[in-house]
Scaffold this motif. Structure first.
Motif, PDB file in Angstrom:
ATOM      1  N   ASN A 460       0.812  -1.218   0.000  1.00  0.00           N
ATOM      2  CA  ASN A 460       0.000   0.000   0.000  1.00  0.00           C
ATOM      3  C   ASN A 460       0.851   1.277   0.000  1.00  0.00           C
ATOM      4  O   ASN A 460       0.644   2.160  -0.845  1.00  0.00           O
ATOM      5  N   ILE A 464       0.826   3.813  -3.335  1.00  0.00           N
ATOM      6  CA  ILE A 464       0.271   5.173  -3.282  1.00  0.00           C
ATOM      7  C   ILE A 464       1.321   6.195  -3.723  1.00  0.00           C
ATOM      8  O   ILE A 464       1.005   7.182  -4.399  1.00  0.00           O
ATOM      9  N   ARG A 468       0.950   8.328  -7.407  1.00  0.00           N
ATOM     10  CA  ARG A 468       0.981   9.799  -7.436  1.00  0.00           C
ATOM     11  C   ARG A 468       2.114  10.306  -8.315  1.00  0.00           C
ATOM     12  O   ARG A 468       1.990  11.359  -8.942  1.00  0.00           O
ATOM     13  N   LYS A 497      -3.700   4.866   3.024  1.00  0.00           N
ATOM     14  CA  LYS A 497      -4.992   5.232   2.449  1.00  0.00           C
ATOM     15  C   LYS A 497      -5.333   4.243   1.338  1.00  0.00           C
ATOM     16  O   LYS A 497      -4.515   3.936   0.485  1.00  0.00           O
ATOM     17  N   GLY A 498      -6.545   3.721   1.339  1.00  0.00           N
ATOM     18  CA  GLY A 498      -6.945   2.738   0.334  1.00  0.00           C
ATOM     19  C   GLY A 498      -6.498   1.328   0.658  1.00  0.00           C
ATOM     20  O   GLY A 498      -6.541   0.441  -0.200  1.00  0.00           O
ATOM     21  N   CYS A 502      -6.865  -2.272  -1.248  1.00  0.00           N
ATOM     22  CA  CYS A 502      -5.651  -3.033  -1.581  1.00  0.00           C
ATOM     23  C   CYS A 502      -5.798  -4.488  -1.127  1.00  0.00           C
ATOM     24  O   CYS A 502      -5.409  -5.423  -1.835  1.00  0.00           O
ATOM     25  N   LYS A 558      -9.090   1.232  -5.566  1.00  0.00           N
ATOM     26  CA  LYS A 558      -7.858   1.569  -4.854  1.00  0.00           C
ATOM     27  C   LYS A 558      -7.157   2.764  -5.506  1.00  0.00           C
ATOM     28  O   LYS A 558      -6.699   3.689  -4.827  1.00  0.00           O
ATOM     29  N   THR A 559      -7.106   2.753  -6.841  1.00  0.00           N
ATOM     30  CA  THR A 559      -6.448   3.850  -7.560  1.00  0.00           C
ATOM     31  C   THR A 559      -7.162   5.174  -7.297  1.00  0.00           C
ATOM     32  O   THR A 559      -6.529   6.209  -7.037  1.00  0.00           O
ATOM     33  N   GLN A 562      -6.420   6.541  -3.820  1.00  0.00           N
ATOM     34  CA  GLN A 562      -5.041   6.921  -3.535  1.00  0.00           C
ATOM     35  C   GLN A 562      -4.564   8.139  -4.329  1.00  0.00           C
ATOM     36  O   GLN A 562      -3.587   8.768  -3.954  1.00  0.00           O
TER      37      GLN A 562
END
Length: 683
Positions: A460, A464, A468, A497-498, A502, A558-559, A562
């Motif tokens: 995770n 993330i 980004r 986060k997410g 995940c 998830k994408t 994040q």
């Protein structure tokens, strides 16, 4: 009483001699098993009958019309008193005999030592040979010079174990020579092709694979270019079959241990002259056979050699002994050794993961940008029409290196991710694996799921940051984004986060992938259980298709969670909120965005990762005394697999069937199974 004492002494001697091979001697367990099959009680002592030992304990000759003479001969190997009953000391003594390195020769000696006096007389040898399948087809000349040289002119000489082992070694070759002489009636030194085939299929059949019989021996165009077989050709042909393990070593010497490198006849000859006495005629025949089976066109690889002769018994025994040691020894290893083994596997997993991630990273970047593209609430034109359009625009606006945005943190994180994934999968599989190495499909799925769940602690934060960085290039004139700045912005908790999404992706992915890979790899293995690197790659890629595609909705969610939402884009508060809003604004098809790119990324990535991991294990395998990791050994189907399924076979008895099979595969001594001829099938 004397025999019981003698047998106990023999048993102890055998077990001591075999201690270096089997370390699971358990007299109480062996006695418990003995009592399960002992059906005779005589003077307060339990005994196993010949039929119970051969048919029930070993599982041989289970037909209703079994050949009783054959059963008695096999049981006579164990029955030292030759009274038709097997006592526990005799049972234990045979267990010890199976542990010693020359178990095959000692077993054969006890087969022919029918009166149990420790010597073999000619009459005993002739009695057993006359009952074999081979002798019924082609009777051996018991008056030959060869027999007289071993048993004396009057055939009264008694032969010791050591002498008899040499006799057996030479006997089968002499059998072939005798058959050649019988077919060469005019003494010309030639026999017909038909006679040659008859000898091969009758006397040398145990040295031929099914492929050899079908594509070479039984074909109408063999031998090529002649209808006659000379004696030198016959001797070279049989010598080649007998020395195939030496041939394999010559090949590996020529290739420095590589199994897929092509070797010409000249290169093979050069290697042969350096390390053996293989003749040019034998090499000519070898290349002719390989070409007849595989159309090699003058260049052979290691796998070509495996299709000429079947695996010999000693390899089966060696593998089984190694399996026993692997199962029984881990708890005896020190903590330092186990730490070194974990470090070794961690290193190989890290290298494999880095290679796999780098190979498909551009596809991963395209997949991420496609999944992040909004089509419902965001006003304006979509940036990319499809994955290929995205790929072109990244190169046009950001350059080739734009395809590798975020690769560095990916490589930094992939080592612990792959290491923990492989370790947890192996750990859980070990917990559910029985003593014989079997594991159920549901346990495989559970092990894979646990592996997928455990990796999220590394996956995770890694993803993330990667995501980004991957989408940062979409903002024209935007400030430069680095991995460190992303980490500082998110903080420790923000890196997770997410994480729920995940988990929803990685748990089912691994639960599908690991069992699928194991089973597809087995299907792609050749008849000897060996996987070429290309079949490993194919197995990894195929297993990745269902695993990657079926979890795409979780990957999309998830994408979205994040990535930082831009002005005008919908924001999400958790997995279910994201799923509800994506469906309401973009429809069900949005959950499958980037599915094609994901499959094209995940399938080859895991294929490359695992093929790299397994090849590294083959090239740099280190024995730490534990179980060998998948890929570092060649699994070969053999009679052992049937023995493994027998819960009563422990210690030396786990190799009982391969040893008894070796009587035929090594010496051609095959006993008839049936007491009467079975009826011919209806036409």
């Amino acid at each position: 009483m004397f025999n019981s004492l003698l047998n106990s002494v023999i048993s102890q001697a055998h077990c001591q001699e075999g201690a270096g091979y089997l370390k699971r001697a358990d007299t109480d367990r062996l006695h418990e098993i003995f009592l399960k099959f002992a059906t005779v009680d005589k003077n307060g002592e339990k005994f196993i009958t010949s039929e119970d030992f051969v048919r029930k304990f070993l599982g041989l000759f289970d037909e209703d019309d079994y050949n009783k003479q054959s059963v008695e001969l096999i049981a006579g190997i164990v029955d030292m008193d030759k009274n038709g009953l097997i006592s526990f000391p005799e049972f234990q003594a045979f267990e010890g005999l199976l542990c010693v390195p020359d178990a095959l020769y000692k077993t054969a000696f006890q087969l022919f030592d029918t009166n149990g006096n420790g010597l073999v007389a000619f009459d005993e040898f002739a009695e057993v040979m006359n009952k074999t399948v081979l002798n019924k087809k082609l009777p051996f000349n018991m008056e030959s010079t060869f027999v007289r040289l071993y048993f004396g002119k009057d055939k009264k000489r008694l032969v010791t174990y050591s002498e008899f082992s040499q006799f057996l070694h030479d006997f089968h070759e002499e059998y072939g020579v005798e058959a050649f002489k019988k077919c060469d009636k005019d003494g010309s030194g030639f026999i017909s092709a038909a006679d040659f085939k008859e000898i091969m299929l009758s006397i040398k059949s145990h040295l031929l694979t099914k492929e050899m019989k079908a594509k070479v021996i039984d074909t109408s165009n063999f031998p090529q270019g002649t209808r006659k077989i000379s004696f030198p050709y016959y001797m070279a042909f049989t010598s080649l079959l007998n020395n195939m393990e030496l041939i394999k070593r010559v090949y590996l010497n020529a290739t420095n241990g590589h199994r897929t490198q092509e070797v010409t006849k000249e290169e093979f000859l050069h290697s042969a002259q350096m390390m053996s006495q293989i003749t040019p005629l034998e090499v000519d025949i070898l290349y002719m056979l390989c070409d007849a089976i595989h159309n090699t066109n003058g260049r052979i690889v290691y796998n070509d050699l495996n299709t000429i002769t079947p695996e010999q018994y000693f390899k089966q025994v060696t593998r089984r002994v190694a399996e026993i040691k692997a199962v029984s020894s881990p708890e005896d290893r020190g903590v330092l050794i186990q730490i070194l083994e974990s470090t070794y596997r961690f290193t190989l997993g890290a290298i494999g993961g880095a290679v796999g991630a780098s190979a498909v990273y551009p596809i991963d970047l395209v997949k991420t940008r496609m999944q992040n593209q909004r089509t419902g609430s965001f006003i304006g034109e979509v940036a990319y029409r499809n994955s290929f359009d995205c790929f072109k625009k990244v190169i046009r606006h950001e350059g080739v290196f734009g395809l590798y945005r975020g690769l560095i943190p990916q490589l930094i994180g992939v080592a612990p991710e792959k290491a923990i994934k492989l370790t947890v999968n192996d750990l859980v599989r070990d917990k559910f694996m029985d003593k014989k190495g079997n594991i159920s499909i549901w346990a495989e799925v559970l092990a894979g799921g646990c592996a997928g769940g455990s990796q999220v602690v590394f996956t995770n934060p890694l993803e993330i940051v990667k995501i980004r960085l991957q989408v940062a290039g979409e903002i024209a004139g935007g400030s430069k984004v680095s991995a460190l700045s992303v980490v500082k912005e998110l903080g420790l908790f923000g890196l997770y986060k997410g994480a729920k999404a995940c988990l929803l992706r990685d748990v089912p992915f691994s639960a599908i992938y690991f069992p699928a890979y194991a089973h597809v790899k087995t299907k792609f293995a050749d008849e000897n259980g060996y996987n070429h690197p290309l079949t490993l790659l194919a197995a990894g890629a195929i297993a990745g298709i269902p695993a990657a595609s079926l979890v795409t909705p979780a990957d999309v969610i998830k994408t979205r969670l994040q990535v930082v939402a831009r002005s005008g884009q919908t924001t999400y508060n958790g997995v279910w909120d994201a799923a509800r809003k994506i469906y309401a604004e973009e429809g069900a098809r949005a959950f499958w965005k980037g599915a094609v790119a994901r499959v094209f990324r995940s399938s080859p990535q895991f294929g490359v990762t695992l093929v790299t991991y397994e090849i590294l294990q083959r090239l740099f395998y280190v024995d730490f005394g534990g179980s060998r990791p998948t890929g570092s050994e060649l699994h070969v189907s053999s009679p052992i697999e049937e023995v493994v399924k027998k819960p009563h076979h422990i210690g030396g008895y786990q190799v009982a069937i391969p040893v008894l099979t070796g009587l035929e595969t090594k010496f051609g001594i095959s006993l008839p199974r049936f007491s009467i001829a079975k009826p011919a099938p209806p036409q």
